[in-house]
Design a protein around this motif. Structure first.
Motif, PDB file in Angstrom:
ATOM      1  N   VAL A   1      35.459  68.615  20.350  1.00 14.25           N
ATOM      2  CA  VAL A   1      35.136  69.572  21.403  1.00 14.25           C
ATOM      3  C   VAL A   1      33.988  70.479  20.965  1.00 14.25           C
ATOM      4  O   VAL A   1      33.041  70.736  21.727  1.00 14.25           O
ATOM      5  CB  VAL A   1      36.382  70.410  21.764  1.00 14.25           C
ATOM      6  N   MET A   2      34.049  70.965  19.745  1.00 17.06           N
ATOM      7  CA  MET A   2      33.002  71.854  19.238  1.00 17.06           C
ATOM      8  C   MET A   2      31.653  71.140  19.198  1.00 17.06           C
ATOM      9  O   MET A   2      30.624  71.703  19.609  1.00 17.06           O
ATOM     10  CB  MET A   2      33.364  72.356  17.833  1.00 17.06           C
ATOM     11  N   ASN A   3      31.643  69.891  18.744  1.00 20.75           N
ATOM     12  CA  ASN A   3      30.387  69.137  18.684  1.00 20.75           C
ATOM     13  C   ASN A   3      29.782  68.937  20.066  1.00 20.75           C
ATOM     14  O   ASN A   3      28.573  69.095  20.271  1.00 20.75           O
ATOM     15  CB  ASN A   3      30.617  67.776  18.012  1.00 20.75           C
ATOM     16  N   ILE A   4      30.627  68.561  21.019  1.00 22.95           N
ATOM     17  CA  ILE A   4      30.135  68.327  22.368  1.00 22.95           C
ATOM     18  C   ILE A   4      29.628  69.627  22.994  1.00 22.95           C
ATOM     19  O   ILE A   4      28.609  69.639  23.705  1.00 22.95           O
ATOM     20  CB  ILE A   4      31.239  67.699  23.247  1.00 22.95           C
ATOM     21  N   MET A   5      30.328  70.722  22.742  1.00 25.26           N
ATOM     22  CA  MET A   5      29.880  72.001  23.299  1.00 25.26           C
ATOM     23  C   MET A   5      28.541  72.417  22.691  1.00 25.26           C
ATOM     24  O   MET A   5      27.692  73.005  23.372  1.00 25.26           O
ATOM     25  CB  MET A   5      30.939  73.074  23.053  1.00 25.26           C
ATOM     26  N   LEU A   6      28.341  72.121  21.413  1.00 24.70           N
ATOM     27  CA  LEU A   6      27.045  72.415  20.784  1.00 24.70           C
ATOM     28  C   LEU A   6      25.937  71.578  21.423  1.00 24.70           C
ATOM     29  O   LEU A   6      24.831  72.066  21.663  1.00 24.70           O
ATOM     30  CB  LEU A   6      27.124  72.142  19.279  1.00 24.70           C
ATOM     31  N   VAL A   7      26.252  70.314  21.691  1.00 24.73           N
ATOM     32  CA  VAL A   7      25.276  69.449  22.376  1.00 24.73           C
ATOM     33  C   VAL A   7      24.990  70.003  23.768  1.00 24.73           C
ATOM     34  O   VAL A   7      23.835  70.024  24.236  1.00 24.73           O
ATOM     35  CB  VAL A   7      25.809  68.009  22.463  1.00 24.73           C
ATOM     36  N   SER A   8      26.062  70.474  24.439  1.00 24.04           N
ATOM     37  CA  SER A   8      25.899  71.011  25.785  1.00 24.04           C
ATOM     38  C   SER A   8      25.014  72.250  25.775  1.00 24.04           C
ATOM     39  O   SER A   8      24.183  72.444  26.681  1.00 24.04           O
ATOM     40  CB  SER A   8      27.271  71.355  26.366  1.00 24.04           C
ATOM     41  N   VAL A   9      25.177  73.092  24.761  1.00 19.38           N
ATOM     42  CA  VAL A   9      24.332  74.290  24.644  1.00 19.38           C
ATOM     43  C   VAL A   9      22.871  73.884  24.516  1.00 19.38           C
ATOM     44  O   VAL A   9      21.978  74.459  25.161  1.00 19.38           O
ATOM     45  CB  VAL A   9      24.767  75.152  23.441  1.00 19.38           C
ATOM     46  N   THR A  10      22.612  72.869  23.681  1.00 21.75           N
ATOM     47  CA  THR A  10      21.234  72.402  23.485  1.00 21.75           C
ATOM     48  C   THR A  10      20.662  71.837  24.774  1.00 21.75           C
ATOM     49  O   THR A  10      19.509  72.110  25.136  1.00 21.75           O
ATOM     50  CB  THR A  10      21.200  71.328  22.382  1.00 21.75           C
ATOM     51  N   GLU A  11      21.460  71.042  25.502  1.00 18.74           N
ATOM     52  CA  GLU A  11      20.980  70.422  26.728  1.00 18.74           C
ATOM     53  C   GLU A  11      20.743  71.444  27.838  1.00 18.74           C
ATOM     54  O   GLU A  11      19.892  71.237  28.710  1.00 18.74           O
ATOM     55  CB  GLU A  11      21.999  69.380  27.219  1.00 18.74           C
ATOM     56  N   ARG A  12      21.500  72.530  27.808  1.00 21.14           N
ATOM     57  CA  ARG A  12      21.455  73.495  28.908  1.00 21.14           C
ATOM     58  C   ARG A  12      20.740  74.789  28.514  1.00 21.14           C
ATOM     59  O   ARG A  12      20.979  75.850  29.104  1.00 21.14           O
ATOM     60  CB  ARG A  12      22.881  73.790  29.375  1.00 21.14           C
ATOM     61  N   THR A  13      19.876  74.674  27.509  1.00 21.24           N
ATOM     62  CA  THR A  13      19.157  75.864  27.054  1.00 21.24           C
ATOM     63  C   THR A  13      18.346  76.498  28.186  1.00 21.24           C
ATOM     64  O   THR A  13      18.350  77.724  28.380  1.00 21.24           O
ATOM     65  CB  THR A  13      18.228  75.500  25.880  1.00 21.24           C
ATOM     66  N   ARG A  14      17.626  75.669  28.945  1.00 18.26           N
ATOM     67  CA  ARG A  14      16.807  76.202  30.042  1.00 18.26           C
ATOM     68  C   ARG A  14      17.701  76.861  31.112  1.00 18.26           C
ATOM     69  O   ARG A  14      17.342  77.914  31.654  1.00 18.26           O
ATOM     70  CB  ARG A  14      15.978  75.075  30.662  1.00 18.26           C
TER      71      ARG A  14
END
Length: 395
Positions: free
Chosen positions: A288-301
């Motif tokens: 979950v933590m890894n996916i949320m980190l990926v999500s943060v990167t993808e949704r930076t804008r």
């Protein structure tokens, strides 16, 4: 945004990334399902064992010679007078019977069978709640006169005779003739080995061999009530030590102690297996933590736009934290359903009572939510600390 909107955004994120959400929650689902199933099956097995043992009676106890490893052999015999004196002066003891074990061949007109022989008295029937299928159990009068009678287990009787009711038939037991006066009904037990079969019961006075009371292995007793078990055991021990002038030569053990031991062992086994199952929860939380980190990167804008429109750091923090909690909570609910269903299926197959405690389900759900908070906090905090200008420049 208010709390309701945060949850809506979290669910919207799951819908937009169904496969990723499924793979992310898989560890949570498996972990929760495994924990619930293991605990439920363990509790069901424990309840079944306890029920079987309670059917024998929780007020039972046993007295036997207290042999210690390394000590010289000390002959300790129980006598007929011991039993008579104990039953006379110890009101806590309701029934008391000697148990003399032997092994031998029993023959009938149609066949023979190796069997286990128990020499005892009429009290045994009351101690073990023996249910008679045909005939009767031997009485105190049978034992007093050394009557050559025998009571067979149903399975042994079926092996030796081709008639439905063998009462009155004769058998040869270790070279001595005896008349069958009763057949004990077989009790179906869910626990292999818990219910004895292939047994022949004789009055101890008619046991083959020399002195009938020699080498009596133990005394089997029943207290007047469950509350008086320990008092009855200690009273019997003290009387025997005084009569035989043998301090600490006797040991006592009760069915209650046996049940406590079983409960402790099953509890430890269940805890160990639950801990092993809990490892998958930890792995799922890391996922979950890894996916949320990926999500943060993808949704930076997206984060930059929200901040530019007036969203504060706490709003971004709460948004991503709730998304992680929703992700784990959904996985927890699915895991609860799978765990509950799995426990019921196993219970049906193994013929166990289905026991899924509400506290286990509640604990599993709260634990899945805790994983969402614990492993979602870092990604959420990272998202909230993004510089809005930098975030808006991200393609």
């Amino acid at each position: 945004m208010n709390f309701k909107e945060f949850i809506f955004v979290g669910l919207e994120g799951l819908r937009n990334n169904k496969l990723r959400a499924f793979l992310t929650t898989l560890g949570i689902v498996v972990g929760i399902a495994a924990v619930i199933s293991v605990i439920a099956i363990g509790e069901a097995g424990k309840a079944m064992i306890m029920s079987e043992m309670e059917s024998f009676g929780t007020n039972l106890f046993q007295v036997y010679p207290n042999y210690r490893e390394g000590e010289p052999y000390r002959p300790v015999n129980f006598t007929k007078q011991d039993v008579a004196v104990i039953k006379k002066i110890a009101p806590e003891v309701k029934y008391l019977a000697p148990m003399k074990y032997d092994q031998g061949e029993v023959r009938s007109t149609i066949g023979k069978k190796n069997t286990r022989i128990i020499g005892t008295t009429a009290d045994y029937k009351h101690i073990r709640n023996v249910e008679i299928l045909y005939g009767r159990f031997f009485s105190e009068e049978d034992d007093a006169v050394g009557k050559k009678v025998v009571v067979l287990d149903e399975m042994l009787a079926n092996d030796l005779f081709n008639v439905e009711n063998p009462v009155g038939e004769r058998v040869i037991l270790q070279g001595s003739a005896a008349v069958v006066i009763g057949v004990i009904k077989k009790t179906e037990s869910a626990i292999p080995g818990m219910t004895p079969d292939n047994y022949a019961y004789l009055p101890i006075s008619s046991m083959p061999g020399g002195s009938r009371w020699e080498n009596v292995g133990s005394l089997f007793g029943s207290a007047a009530s469950k509350e008086e078990v320990y008092q009855a055991m200690e009273r019997v021990k003290v009387i025997l030590e005084r009569r035989h002038n043998a301090v600490d030569h006797y040991a006592v053990y009760s069915m209650e102690q046996e049940m406590q031991t079983v409960s402790k062992v099953t509890g430890i086994i269940g805890l160990i297996i639950s801990c092993i199952a809990g490892i998958s929860l930890l792995v799922g939380g890391i996922g979950v933590m890894n996916i949320m980190l990926v999500s943060v990167t993808e949704r930076t804008r997206e984060i930059g736009i929200r901040m530019a429109l007036g969203a504060q750091r706490k709003d971004i923090l709460i948004q991503f934290l709730i998304e992680a909690i929703v992700l784990c909570a959904v996985g927890g609910l699915i895991g609860i359903l799978l765990g509950y269903g799995g426990a019921l299926i196993v219970a049906l197959v193994l013929k166990l009572p289905p026991l899924v405690s509400w506290w286990v389900v509640l604990l599993a759900f709260l634990f899945s939510a805790f994983i969402g908070v614990f492993f979602g906090l870092y990604p959420a905090n990272k998202a909230s600390k993004l510089d809005p200008i930098v975030a808006l420049r991200r393609e």
